[in-house]
Design a protein around this motif. Sequence first.
Motif, PDB file in Angstrom:
ATOM      1  N   ASP A 279      45.547  46.870  57.613  1.00  0.00           N
ATOM      2  CA  ASP A 279      44.677  47.604  56.145  1.00  0.00           C
ATOM      3  C   ASP A 279      44.587  45.863  55.300  1.00  0.00           C
ATOM      4  O   ASP A 279      45.734  46.620  54.250  1.00  0.00           O
ATOM      5  CB  ASP A 279      44.404  48.455  56.036  1.00  0.00           C
ATOM      6  CG  ASP A 279      42.875  48.300  55.231  1.00  0.00           C
ATOM      7  OD1 ASP A 279      42.351  47.749  55.183  1.00  0.00           O
ATOM      8  OD2 ASP A 279      43.173  49.876  54.822  1.00  0.00           O
ATOM      9  N   ARG A 280      43.986  44.394  55.801  1.00  0.00           N
ATOM     10  CA  ARG A 280      43.928  43.448  54.032  1.00  0.00           C
ATOM     11  C   ARG A 280      43.042  43.785  53.733  1.00  0.00           C
ATOM     12  O   ARG A 280      44.032  43.662  51.894  1.00  0.00           O
ATOM     13  CB  ARG A 280      43.581  42.806  55.125  1.00  0.00           C
ATOM     14  CG  ARG A 280      43.819  41.233  55.869  1.00  0.00           C
ATOM     15  CD  ARG A 280      43.510  40.456  56.149  1.00  0.00           C
ATOM     16  NE  ARG A 280      44.510  39.136  56.577  1.00  0.00           N
ATOM     17  CZ  ARG A 280      44.548  38.214  56.496  1.00  0.00           C
ATOM     18  NH1 ARG A 280      43.545  37.339  55.803  1.00  0.00           N
ATOM     19  NH2 ARG A 280      45.178  37.540  57.053  1.00  0.00           N
ATOM     20  N   THR A 281      42.511  45.514  52.764  1.00  0.00           N
ATOM     21  CA  THR A 281      42.017  45.526  51.726  1.00  0.00           C
ATOM     22  C   THR A 281      43.758  46.217  51.090  1.00  0.00           C
ATOM     23  O   THR A 281      43.072  46.233  49.517  1.00  0.00           O
ATOM     24  CB  THR A 281      40.729  46.945  51.803  1.00  0.00           C
ATOM     25  OG1 THR A 281      41.574  47.809  52.425  1.00  0.00           O
ATOM     26  CG2 THR A 281      40.273  46.180  52.779  1.00  0.00           C
ATOM     27  N   LEU A 283      45.590  44.637  49.517  1.00  0.00           N
ATOM     28  CA  LEU A 283      45.986  43.644  48.746  1.00  0.00           C
ATOM     29  C   LEU A 283      46.273  43.898  47.612  1.00  0.00           C
ATOM     30  O   LEU A 283      47.925  43.596  46.903  1.00  0.00           O
ATOM     31  CB  LEU A 283      45.483  42.437  49.380  1.00  0.00           C
ATOM     32  CG  LEU A 283      46.814  41.257  48.951  1.00  0.00           C
ATOM     33  CD1 LEU A 283      47.523  40.824  48.894  1.00  0.00           C
ATOM     34  CD2 LEU A 283      45.591  39.623  48.404  1.00  0.00           C
ATOM     35  N   LEU A 306      50.642  40.639  56.726  1.00  0.00           N
ATOM     36  CA  LEU A 306      49.106  41.300  56.811  1.00  0.00           C
ATOM     37  C   LEU A 306      48.675  39.486  56.814  1.00  0.00           C
ATOM     38  O   LEU A 306      47.194  39.709  57.155  1.00  0.00           O
ATOM     39  CB  LEU A 306      48.989  42.301  55.763  1.00  0.00           C
ATOM     40  CG  LEU A 306      48.776  43.638  55.876  1.00  0.00           C
ATOM     41  CD1 LEU A 306      48.453  44.181  54.608  1.00  0.00           C
ATOM     42  CD2 LEU A 306      47.769  44.451  56.768  1.00  0.00           C
ATOM     43  N   PHE A 307      49.369  38.987  55.704  1.00  0.00           N
ATOM     44  CA  PHE A 307      48.698  37.319  55.238  1.00  0.00           C
ATOM     45  C   PHE A 307      49.763  36.759  55.856  1.00  0.00           C
ATOM     46  O   PHE A 307      50.659  35.995  55.471  1.00  0.00           O
ATOM     47  CB  PHE A 307      48.573  36.998  54.030  1.00  0.00           C
ATOM     48  CG  PHE A 307      47.120  38.403  53.335  1.00  0.00           C
ATOM     49  CD1 PHE A 307      46.310  38.601  53.823  1.00  0.00           C
ATOM     50  CD2 PHE A 307      47.173  39.412  52.563  1.00  0.00           C
ATOM     51  CE1 PHE A 307      45.443  38.751  53.084  1.00  0.00           C
ATOM     52  CE2 PHE A 307      46.895  40.041  52.744  1.00  0.00           C
ATOM     53  CZ  PHE A 307      46.023  40.032  52.715  1.00  0.00           C
ATOM     54  N   LEU A 354      40.702  37.121  48.170  1.00  0.00           N
ATOM     55  CA  LEU A 354      41.174  37.827  49.269  1.00  0.00           C
ATOM     56  C   LEU A 354      40.955  39.811  47.923  1.00  0.00           C
ATOM     57  O   LEU A 354      41.291  40.525  48.717  1.00  0.00           O
ATOM     58  CB  LEU A 354      42.348  37.271  49.715  1.00  0.00           C
ATOM     59  CG  LEU A 354      42.406  36.129  50.269  1.00  0.00           C
ATOM     60  CD1 LEU A 354      43.591  36.082  50.827  1.00  0.00           C
ATOM     61  CD2 LEU A 354      41.859  36.970  51.572  1.00  0.00           C
TER      62      LEU A 354
END
Length: 356
Positions: A279-281, A283, A306-307, A354
């Motif tokens: 889940d990149r949200t 960050l 994630l990145f 992002l």
Amino acid sequence: MGRANLNVTLRPPIVGDVVRQHVEQAAFLWAQRDTLMVTDLPDLKAVAGIDKRLEANLDALRIAGSASWPFVLAAYEDFPQKGELFLFTWLAIEQADERRIAEAVELGRRFEDAHGVVGALTWHKPQTIGPLVRDWIGGHDAFQRFLGVSACMGHKVDPKQMLARLIRDPEMRVRSVALRLAGTLKRTDLVTEIAICLDDVDEPPRLWASWALTELGSGDLAIAGLRKVAVAGGPDAMTALRAAIKAAPDQDVRAWLGELLKSPETAPLAVRASGMLGDRTLLHWLIRQMRVPALAVAAGTAFLELFPEAREDGRLFSVETLLLGQAFADHFDDDPPFLPVADNVKDWAKQRNLLD
């Protein structure tokens, strides 16, 4: 006089100091590679670079042939560690030297994990080691069975009907690797046998049985055991954590991680686990955790999972306390590990939109 026979294959001269350097480099590079691969979230690009350098050194030893042995033997005698054991075993197999292979096996018995021997078996092609593996995997020697099933694991080769027997092997290490292999190969026909191993008398087979069931879509049977291993924080904690996340529904996983966050002892585990959710949200939340010394290591690793593209930017991680802040200097006694620089990560994320 007849003309001299010029159809002669000339062997390149062997320079001892050069061969010694190749031996030392090969042993060092493989040991470095092995250490990297067992870290949490290994840098596969760095590993690939090591592999190229390692293969170049091994090529040099192929050219040197049997002249390599005095240097390989001396290296192991001076420093009997996993890299030197790898090289000893690799050269023995490369030259199909039965006596040296037997010696390598005996040397491998001295190591708890025998990574050097297993690594050499994995480095060689399956067809090269096939006769050895077939001889070992069904034999009476437990250590040789371990090497055989480990070679199958390294090459993802299915031993077919023999795998069920290996799962029930008297030797704990054999059972553990066999269970891992069953999960890797998606052997759904073995679910019943694997589930029985959840009650194994030893923890490693229980863990790999749980992991295998998760890979086979039956992880609901193993969630409690996986979470227990993950929280215990041993060498298999990350394997158990990843499997525990995969085994349960997302809502249940997030609720469990929320409970872990409430305790200072388990909060780093929860932060690390956040990177496994995909889940990149998260960050923005992760950047906040990077500012907490006790959570920064976990937050940095979760961020890279994630990145992964962030590995290319050398400004995002540092060991400099001037960049990290006084709180980090105090927490790590002025010797912090490679940690994320929260402000730099935030700027990096903003540049890529992002954090919207």
